[in-house]
Design an enzyme around this catalytic site. Structure first.
Site, PDB file in Angstrom:
ATOM      1  N   GLU A  40     -17.700  -2.431  -6.514  1.00 40.81           N
ATOM      2  CA  GLU A  40     -17.926  -3.608  -5.455  1.00 40.81           C
ATOM      3  C   GLU A  40     -17.132  -4.577  -5.188  1.00 40.81           C
ATOM      4  O   GLU A  40     -17.197  -5.983  -5.623  1.00 40.81           O
ATOM      5  CB  GLU A  40     -18.982  -3.401  -4.509  1.00 40.81           C
ATOM      6  CG  GLU A  40     -19.261  -3.760  -3.555  1.00 40.81           C
ATOM      7  CD  GLU A  40     -17.763  -2.803  -2.645  1.00 40.81           C
ATOM      8  OE1 GLU A  40     -18.402  -1.721  -2.216  1.00 40.81           O
ATOM      9  OE2 GLU A  40     -17.234  -3.853  -1.668  1.00 40.81           O
ATOM     10  N   THR A  82     -14.401   1.194   0.550  1.00 37.73           N
ATOM     11  CA  THR A  82     -15.142   1.871  -0.438  1.00 37.73           C
ATOM     12  C   THR A  82     -14.845   3.898  -0.024  1.00 37.73           C
ATOM     13  O   THR A  82     -14.368   4.224  -1.142  1.00 37.73           O
ATOM     14  CB  THR A  82     -16.641   1.396  -0.444  1.00 37.73           C
ATOM     15  OG1 THR A  82     -17.079   0.276  -0.402  1.00 37.73           O
ATOM     16  CG2 THR A  82     -17.190   2.566  -1.504  1.00 37.73           C
ATOM     17  N   HIS A 197     -20.421  -6.973  -2.114  1.00 38.26           N
ATOM     18  CA  HIS A 197     -20.056  -6.931  -1.022  1.00 38.26           C
ATOM     19  C   HIS A 197     -20.154  -8.052   0.137  1.00 38.26           C
ATOM     20  O   HIS A 197     -21.247  -9.736   0.086  1.00 38.26           O
ATOM     21  CB  HIS A 197     -20.995  -5.926  -0.390  1.00 38.26           C
ATOM     22  CG  HIS A 197     -19.727  -5.618   0.551  1.00 38.26           C
ATOM     23  ND1 HIS A 197     -20.096  -6.500   1.865  1.00 38.26           N
ATOM     24  CD2 HIS A 197     -19.352  -4.564   1.049  1.00 38.26           C
ATOM     25  CE1 HIS A 197     -19.041  -5.433   2.867  1.00 38.26           C
ATOM     26  NE2 HIS A 197     -18.973  -4.035   2.234  1.00 38.26           N
ATOM     27  N   ASP A 257     -12.997  -1.403  -6.117  1.00 39.88           N
ATOM     28  CA  ASP A 257     -13.167   0.364  -4.937  1.00 39.88           C
ATOM     29  C   ASP A 257     -11.883  -0.499  -4.363  1.00 39.88           C
ATOM     30  O   ASP A 257     -11.061   0.015  -3.431  1.00 39.88           O
ATOM     31  CB  ASP A 257     -13.507   0.704  -4.382  1.00 39.88           C
ATOM     32  CG  ASP A 257     -15.224  -1.308  -3.816  1.00 39.88           C
ATOM     33  OD1 ASP A 257     -14.651  -2.124  -3.764  1.00 39.88           O
ATOM     34  OD2 ASP A 257     -16.082  -0.623  -2.995  1.00 39.88           O
ATOM     35  N   HIS A 258     -12.098  -1.871  -4.381  1.00 41.23           N
ATOM     36  CA  HIS A 258     -10.776  -2.420  -3.286  1.00 41.23           C
ATOM     37  C   HIS A 258     -10.989  -3.756  -3.005  1.00 41.23           C
ATOM     38  O   HIS A 258     -12.263  -4.673  -3.811  1.00 41.23           O
ATOM     39  CB  HIS A 258     -10.596  -1.958  -1.325  1.00 41.23           C
ATOM     40  CG  HIS A 258     -12.139  -2.338  -1.365  1.00 41.23           C
ATOM     41  ND1 HIS A 258     -12.615  -3.704  -0.665  1.00 41.23           N
ATOM     42  CD2 HIS A 258     -13.583  -1.179  -0.978  1.00 41.23           C
ATOM     43  CE1 HIS A 258     -14.195  -3.156  -0.815  1.00 41.23           C
ATOM     44  NE2 HIS A 258     -14.637  -2.131  -0.556  1.00 41.23           N
TER      45      HIS A 258
END
Ligand code: GP9
Ligand code: MN
Length: 421
Positions: A40, A82, A197, A257-258
């Protein structure tokens, strides 16, 4: 209609055709389990970096030494975050410029990795400690061919073992292990971590394995602690995989993921990196880790420029699965003939020579970071527009539903040619 699909197929086939033969890694992991780990919000700048003398990702830093480590790998995600990364990785198609495919086009026809592998005898599943309906996963996963989604209701989630969106990564992996053990083999299992996150909440001493940074921007400062916690959870996961005898038969694909730190935090980030954040640095910050661990294979740093879009062909090639007439916009990262390049969702492009920042329309020399004549990037800009346009066409037009008739048509043509007609 199906003519639009043929147009797209012509384009992707000509791109793939440039690569020539299957790479030397084709089938090297045939029959192995596949474990995907979504890291994440993890950007690549944390890898091998120290904060106050301490490693931020000690486990990943070690793991990459006996794995393929891709040091020029980018996320290709947009607003779907995500869920976009999941879509891109399983389909080798781009997310949309607005919104999330997972929510807007979940009932489309796809030819995703889980579905392909199911027909090869695999059990495709996903593990994630959030509500099943978040990002519409419960619906979309069926379209992608997942056999089961182990979501929040299958975990024991308490106030004690939660933070932010829910179940913390360490209990997440601990509780997932028996569920993984219960699967028919080989499996294609995706683990989506969650603790790292935004806004990177630290609610317990056991999450303070390193000191925070001290830029004064709270979420940037805590980011290093939550990344460190996630790294620890993956270390524990690997230990359990070894103890449970799953490790040797499994290939691991770990990817970010990003981005985690948005442009709103440029001041703090420039303090961390010790340089100004221009559009060049902004694009470079879209690098995310990619570590592919194949048991028994030696470690190697791979400098080829690639993105999440390339993971489907990379994984299927390693497993030795043929992919003819599939709509894939990516290429096998382990094939040395591939073009070193990736297209970001905003139209930016990175190659081994150039970095094109789309929003500001600036072309940079990738090596030096110097601004250069925009002419050098003009073909890249055009290519990005074409490719993203084709991908959008497939999603908006739900074009893969014409695939079966298209395949019949191709077979018919081959047969006709064979008959000399
Ligand atoms: C939610 C988790 C985070 O289930 O995957 O989603 P994001 O906000 O990163 O897209
Ligand atoms: Mn995410």
């Amino acid at each position: 209609d199906s003519n639009e699909l043929s147009e797209v197929l012509n384009y992707v086939n000509s791109q793939q055709g440039k690569m020539g033969a299957k790479g030397k890694y084709f089938g090297k992991a045939e029959g192995k389990n596949v474990v995907l780990v979504s890291l994440e919000s993890t950007q690549n700048f944390v890898i091998d970096r120290k904060l106050n003398g301490q490693e931020i990702t000690p486990f990943l830093n070690d793991l990459k030494e006996d794995s393929f480590y891709f040091s020029n790998f980018y996320h290709n995600t947009g607003q779907g975050k995500t869920s976009d990364s999941e879509f891109i990785i399983d389909n080798s198609m781009y997310g949309l410029s607005r919104g999330a495919v997972f929510t807007t086009n979940a009932n489309n026809e796809f030819n995703a990795t889980p579905e392909i592998l199911k027909s090869e005898g695999y059990t495709p599943v996903s593990f994630h400690g959030n509500h099943a309906s978040f990002w519409n996963r419960d619906v979309m996963y069926q379209s992608l061919g997942y056999e089961h989604y182990f979501s929040k209701k299958e975990y024991n989630v308490t106030e004690e073992n939660s933070v932010n969106y829910g179940l913390k990564d360490i209990p997440f992996f601990e509780q997932s292990m028996p569920m993984l053990k219960g699967l028919d083999k080989p499996y294609y299992a995706k683990f989506i971590t969650m603790t790292n996150h935004y806004p990177y909440i630290v609610n317990n001493e056991n999450m303070e394995m390193i000191d925070p940074a001290n830029t004064g921007d709270g979420s940037v400062d805590r980011y290093f602690q939550t990344v460190r916690y996630m790294d620890e959870s993956i270390k524990k996961f690997f230990q359990m995989m070894k103890e449970q005898g799953e490790y040797e038969d499994t290939i691991f694909v770990l990817y970010g993921d990003h981005y985690g730190i948005s442009e709103n935090h440029n001041r703090a980030m420039s303090e961390i990196l010790g340089k100004e954040i221009r559009p060049f640095e902004h694009v470079q910050l879209q690098k995310v880790p990619l570590i592919i661990h194949v048991p028994g294979m030696e470690g190697k740093e791979m400098e080829t420029v690639g993105g999440q879009i390339d993971l489907k062909p990379t994984i299927l090639n390693l497993l030795g699965v043929e992919q003819k007439n599939d709509v894939q916009f990516g290429t096998d990262l382990l094939n040395k003939n591939r073009e070193s390049e990736t297209i970001l969702r905003d139209g930016s492009v990175v190659t081994d020579k150039y970095v094109y920042a789309a929003e500001q329309n600036i072309c940079y020399d990738k090596e030096t970071g110097e601004e250069i004549d925009s002419k050098s990037c003009a073909p890249l800009k055009e290519e990005a527009e074409t490719e993203l346009g084709f991908s959008d066409k497939v999603v908006y037009g739900d074009l893969l539903r014409f695939m079966d008739s298209e395949k019949e048509e191709i077979k018919r043509k081959i047969k006709d040619n064979g008959n000399g007609s």
